[in-house]
Design an enzyme around this catalytic site. Structure first.
Site, mmCIF file in Angstrom:
data_model
loop_
_atom_site.group_PDB
_atom_site.id
_atom_site.type_symbol
_atom_site.label_atom_id
_atom_site.label_comp_id
_atom_site.label_asym_id
_atom_site.label_seq_id
_atom_site.Cartn_x
_atom_site.Cartn_y
_atom_site.Cartn_z
ATOM 1 N N GLY A 318 22.101 14.512 42.004
ATOM 2 C CA GLY A 318 21.136 14.311 43.109
ATOM 3 C C GLY A 318 19.764 14.192 42.878
ATOM 4 O O GLY A 318 19.443 15.154 42.023
ATOM 5 N N SER A 319 18.741 13.731 43.811
ATOM 6 C CA SER A 319 17.681 13.623 43.371
ATOM 7 C C SER A 319 16.901 15.196 43.631
ATOM 8 O O SER A 319 15.957 15.165 43.298
ATOM 9 C CB SER A 319 16.860 12.581 44.322
ATOM 10 O OG SER A 319 17.098 12.821 45.735
ATOM 11 N N CYS A 321 19.100 17.949 43.557
ATOM 12 C CA CYS A 321 19.842 18.956 43.106
ATOM 13 C C CYS A 321 19.405 19.104 41.695
ATOM 14 O O CYS A 321 19.178 18.547 40.757
ATOM 15 C CB CYS A 321 21.213 18.315 42.819
ATOM 16 S SG CYS A 321 22.698 19.273 42.536
ATOM 17 N N GLY A 374 22.486 10.203 50.071
ATOM 18 C CA GLY A 374 21.543 11.182 50.616
ATOM 19 C C GLY A 374 20.145 10.857 50.815
ATOM 20 O O GLY A 374 19.626 10.201 51.781
ATOM 21 N N ARG A 416 29.014 26.789 50.030
ATOM 22 C CA ARG A 416 29.144 25.719 48.954
ATOM 23 C C ARG A 416 29.006 26.159 47.691
ATOM 24 O O ARG A 416 29.643 25.254 46.770
ATOM 25 C CB ARG A 416 28.204 24.817 49.324
ATOM 26 C CG ARG A 416 28.144 23.456 48.804
ATOM 27 C CD ARG A 416 27.145 22.524 49.293
ATOM 28 N NE ARG A 416 27.210 21.093 48.882
ATOM 29 C CZ ARG A 416 26.913 20.529 47.765
ATOM 30 N NH1 ARG A 416 26.057 21.175 47.034
ATOM 31 N NH2 ARG A 416 27.219 19.415 47.556
#
Length: 497
Positions: A318-319, A321, A374, A416
């Site tokens: 992800g951008s 992450c 996202g 998480r």
């Protein structure tokens, strides 16, 4: 013909069945034969084994991406929103209920009042949920005698001590149209249209309230023909849970609230915590589960064996992450999608790395049934948070669920990443800002049209055809990647090309 076939790209297995790890930018899809119009493309897909949506786009369960407004708009447009769990159970449940009530068909258990309730109470409920019309029943609950209705016209401008007046003094009770419960949804909508009604109460033979239908739902049928709905005409909505302490109580409440699918939100899904949670849910509730995240067949198989209905694929891409940088663990997203979708018979959700319609087409071509977004959806009007200005640019906050800021909220982000409460917080994401993008519907429709053009270029009229016979592709080098993007334009700000 052999030469033509050889020069028309490479079968996917020849690229991905190696020790290399490829991302979206490493590949380019080969075009097919066009024999249909772009508007003939059908994007209906499987979200899970048992749930279909008309557009293969899901909004991510991030606290700067999906809450009530995003989930409602996503479902109206044909996708689905997954409400994040970085909040209290009560907060998440209220969000789910608001989505389920937004586009209802027949509302079987509407919010209602007793004649003895105060106008102030009605104002508070209206402010909380945004609804304009409420039924009044003898006991303030369905199954009791229907007496009338109140609307925003009666309650909005009541001030001061008048707020303590009773609803029975202002409710409408004469000349109100109603119908009996057996009318059916299609006839009810026709009746609403003919009579010009905003609200249609449904009663039984004893005049007990059994449901209500709103005019706005009729309009939504016209304005949003692709909307994602359950069998009762309610909007579809998902919700995220972690594998943490409150997950068992949270899922119980979510199911009772009417959520359609739960997403177990974990950065690395192949754990005893997630497996035990899936077993518990499947043993106690009739609801679909999206499990993950996974990037290997071993991870995926463990979750499928205990009942997962779809898999969320992606780790560290992800951008916002940083899992691959911090932990050194993950996989190129193109490779991950290919291996899971090509070798296991389960809907795959490509999660992360989606920058626009082009990457969505690539993900779907590699076997994904849908994509989770996202960054692409953050910054829209419907995303959570307030806009602010910096150097003349309108911005909104955007952060990863593994960021320090998100983990400090201490609802689900720590669990998480399977972190204990007393352990030091290790960031696996960043927080920052994203440029305002305007209304979600404008952006969404632009993306969907881009996907349809991509499908047309591939010669695939629907996702079934796309998955049945995988398109060929090629690897591309840095020069080809440069050519494929915007280049060779004069930049006035830098006085250079």
């Amino acid at each position: 013909s052999k030469l033509i076939n050889k020069m028309s790209g490479i079968n996917q297995e020849k690229i991905f069945d190696t020790i290399e790890s490829y991302g979206y930018d490493d590949i380019i899809l080969m075009p097919g034969f066009i024999d249909f119009g772009v508007n003939d493309v059908n994007l209906k897909t499987k979200l899970t084994k048992n749930i279909e949506i008309n557009i293969p786009i899901i909004s991510s369960p991030m606290d700067t991406v999906t809450e009530t407004d995003m989930a409602i708009q996503m479902a109206l447009l044909g996708g689905i929103g997954i409400i994040h769990g970085n909040n209290t159970i009560e907060t998440q449940i209220n969000m789910v209920k608001q989505v389920k009530r937004y586009r209802n068909g027949i509302i079987r258990n509407p919010i209602q009042f007793k004649p003895e309730d105060t106008i102030e109470k009605a104002q508070e409920i209206r402010k909380k949920y945004g609804y304009g019309t409420f039924p009044v029943t003898e006991e303030g609950k369905s199954g009791t005698k229907w007496l009338g209705i109140i609307s925003k016209v009666e309650i909005d401008f009541v001030e001061g001590t008048n707020k303590h007046n009773l609803i029975k003094d202002i409710m409408k009770k004469d000349d109100i149209y109603y119908q009996y419960d057996d009318i059916g949804i299609d006839k009810a909508y026709k009746y609403i249209k003919e009579k010009g009604l905003n609200t249609l109460p449904l009663i039984d033979k004893d005049k007990n309230l059994v449901g209500i239908i709103h005019r706005k739902d009729l309009l939504h049928n016209i304005d949003y023909p692709l909307s994602s709905k359950d069998k009762g005409g309610h909007l579809l909505v998902g919700a995220a849970i972690s594998t943490g302490k409150d997950s068992y109580e949270r899922v119980k409440n979510l199911v009772e609230a009417g959520v359609d699918v739960v997403v177990i939100d974990s950065a690395q899904g192949n754990s005893t915590f997630q497996i035990n949670l899936i077993k518990h849910i499947k043993s106690n509730y009739n609801i679909d589960i999206i499990a993950g995240n996974v990037v290997t067949l071993e991870q995926a198989t463990n979750l499928i064996n205990v009942g997962a209905d779809a898999l969320r694929v992606g780790m560290g891409i992800g951008s916002i992450c940083t899992t691959q940088e911090v932990c050194g663990v993950g996989r190129g997203q193109a490779s991950a999608i290919y291996h899971i979708s090509n070798k296991l018979n389960i809907p795959v959700i490509a999660d992360g790395g989606i920058r626009g319609s082009g990457t969505i087409v690539k993900a779907l071509s590699l076997g994904a049934s849908s994509v989770m977004c996202g960054n692409l959806l953050a910054g829209t009007d419907e995303a959570p948070g307030n806009f602010f200005y910096e150097n003349g640019t309108r911005l909104k906050k955007y952060r990863g669920m593994g960021s320090l800021e998100s983990q400090k909220m201490a609802m689900t982000s720590k669990s998480r990443y399977l972190s204990s409460d007393d352990a030091p917080i290790v960031s696996q994401g960043v927080d920052g800002c994203i440029t305002a993008k305007g209304k979600l519907s404008t952006l969404f429709n632009h993306i969907v049209q881009g996907i349809k053009h991509g499908m047309q270029d591939l010669g695939k009229i629907n996702l079934f055809n796309l998955h049945k016979e995988r398109v060929k592709l090629e690897l591309r080098r840095a020069g080809a990647l440069y050519e494929g993007g915007v280049h060779s334009l004069y930049n006035y700000n830098k006085n250079s090309y």
